[in-house]
Design a protein around this motif. Sequence first.
Motif, PDB file in Angstrom:
ATOM      1  N   VAL A 105      -5.278   0.610  -9.328  1.00 35.03           N
ATOM      2  CA  VAL A 105      -5.185  -1.254  -9.436  1.00 35.03           C
ATOM      3  C   VAL A 105      -4.556  -2.580  -8.101  1.00 35.03           C
ATOM      4  CG1 VAL A 105      -3.855  -3.522 -10.462  1.00 35.03           C
ATOM      5  CG2 VAL A 105      -5.433  -1.193 -12.064  1.00 35.03           C
ATOM      6  N   VAL A 106      -3.718  -2.299  -8.260  1.00 34.55           N
ATOM      7  CA  VAL A 106      -2.374  -2.162  -6.763  1.00 34.55           C
ATOM      8  C   VAL A 106      -3.639  -2.632  -5.569  1.00 34.55           C
ATOM      9  CG1 VAL A 106      -0.549  -2.516  -5.256  1.00 34.55           C
ATOM     10  CG2 VAL A 106      -0.251  -1.767  -7.643  1.00 34.55           C
ATOM     11  N   VAL A 107      -4.044  -1.145  -4.480  1.00 33.43           N
ATOM     12  CA  VAL A 107      -4.525  -1.659  -4.134  1.00 33.43           C
ATOM     13  C   VAL A 107      -5.979  -2.437  -3.431  1.00 33.43           C
ATOM     14  CG1 VAL A 107      -5.891  -0.561  -2.142  1.00 33.43           C
ATOM     15  CG2 VAL A 107      -3.728   0.881  -3.214  1.00 33.43           C
ATOM     16  N   LEU A 108      -6.765  -2.048  -5.141  1.00 29.90           N
ATOM     17  CA  LEU A 108      -7.816  -3.866  -4.392  1.00 29.90           C
ATOM     18  C   LEU A 108      -7.823  -4.194  -5.156  1.00 29.90           C
ATOM     19  CD1 LEU A 108     -10.411  -1.485  -7.073  1.00 29.90           C
ATOM     20  CD2 LEU A 108     -10.351  -2.350  -4.937  1.00 29.90           C
ATOM     21  N   GLY A 109      -5.709  -5.198  -6.161  1.00 31.61           N
ATOM     22  CA  GLY A 109      -5.644  -6.148  -6.520  1.00 31.61           C
ATOM     23  C   GLY A 109      -5.354  -7.135  -4.907  1.00 31.61           C
ATOM     24  N   PHE A 110      -4.340  -6.786  -4.270  1.00 30.76           N
ATOM     25  CA  PHE A 110      -3.784  -6.947  -2.740  1.00 30.76           C
ATOM     26  C   PHE A 110      -5.244  -7.625  -1.135  1.00 30.76           C
ATOM     27  CE2 PHE A 110       0.411  -5.715  -3.856  1.00 30.76           C
ATOM     28  CZ  PHE A 110       0.894  -6.527  -3.686  1.00 30.76           C
TER      29      PHE A 110
ATOM     30  N   PHE B  53       0.875  -1.437  -0.058  1.00 33.11           N
ATOM     31  CA  PHE B  53      -0.152  -0.348   0.079  1.00 33.11           C
ATOM     32  C   PHE B  53       1.193   1.648  -0.447  1.00 33.11           C
ATOM     33  CE2 PHE B  53      -4.441  -2.152   2.108  1.00 33.11           C
ATOM     34  CZ  PHE B  53      -4.374  -3.074   0.871  1.00 33.11           C
ATOM     35  N   LEU B  54       2.465   1.284   0.978  1.00 30.29           N
ATOM     36  CA  LEU B  54       3.365   2.283   0.905  1.00 30.29           C
ATOM     37  C   LEU B  54       3.793   2.334  -0.919  1.00 30.29           C
ATOM     38  CD1 LEU B  54       5.168   1.961   3.746  1.00 30.29           C
ATOM     39  CD2 LEU B  54       3.325   3.596   3.253  1.00 30.29           C
ATOM     40  N   PHE B  55       3.178   1.481  -2.032  1.00 31.96           N
ATOM     41  CA  PHE B  55       4.122   1.374  -2.980  1.00 31.96           C
ATOM     42  C   PHE B  55       3.051   2.081  -3.918  1.00 31.96           C
ATOM     43  CE2 PHE B  55       4.482  -0.443  -7.292  1.00 31.96           C
ATOM     44  CZ  PHE B  55       5.214  -0.077  -8.364  1.00 31.96           C
ATOM     45  N   ALA B  56       1.840   2.039  -3.734  1.00 30.19           N
ATOM     46  CA  ALA B  56       0.630   2.627  -4.519  1.00 30.19           C
ATOM     47  C   ALA B  56       0.705   3.953  -3.783  1.00 30.19           C
ATOM     48  CB  ALA B  56      -0.486   1.615  -4.120  1.00 30.19           C
TER      49      ALA B  56
END
Length: 214
Positions: free
Chosen positions: A83-88, A59-62
Amino acid sequence: MIRNVLGSVLALAGAAAAVLSPFRDWYDGRLGRHYRIEELFTGIGPGRPGPLGSILLAFLFAALLTVVGVVLRSRLLVAAAGVVVLGFTVLWMVRQGQALGSLAVAGDGSGLRWGVAEAAAGGVLLLVGAAVMSGRRPARRTRTQPYAAPGSENPDTWPPTQEPGPSVQTSTLPEPEPEPYTGPDPAAHRPSGQDNSPDPGPGAGPDEDGRPRL
C-alpha cells in the motif's frame, strides 16, 4: 508452507523493484530520487533533494516492512508495504499531472518512463505476495481435562449404587452318595442264645416273676 515461500518470494521481488525504481527515469529524463517527499503533498518543483529526502526514503521504509513481514510471516505487514509503494506512486502521478496539466507516454524519451512502471509493478507484487502467503498459524493448545470421580458424569446417580448379588456362592455339583458298608456283620460275633436287643439296664422293668430288676 509452500504458500508462505511463494508469497515471500513475490513480496521480496516487489520490494526490490520498488527500491530500484527511484534510480530510473520517471518522467522526461528525471529520476525518481530527484523528487522530494514534501512535493508529493505540496506540489512538484524543480529542486533536486538528497537521496534520504526523496521518494526513495518511502520505498526503503516499504522494503523494511516487507523484510519484517516475511520473517514474521505477517501478511498484514507485507500488504502495508504494498500500500505504501502504490500510494506514493499514485500520489506522484497526481502531483505530476497537476504540475504539467496532463501525463503522456512518448517514444522519444519524454513523458512517463520505466521507473514509474517498475514502482507500480513492485507495489502490485507486494499485494499479491501478501495474498498468497498463508500467514502464521496459531499454536494449538492442548486442554487438560480435570480428573472426574467415578459417577460424577451423571450427578443424579451419585453416590453410585451397587447391584445386589449372591453373598455366598452355591455349588451346582451333585452331592456324593454314601458308600455301602462292606465290613463284617456285627451280629455274627454275638452268642446264638443272646438277644440282639440292647440291655435296658437296671430298673427298666419287672422280670418274668413280677419282681423288679435290680
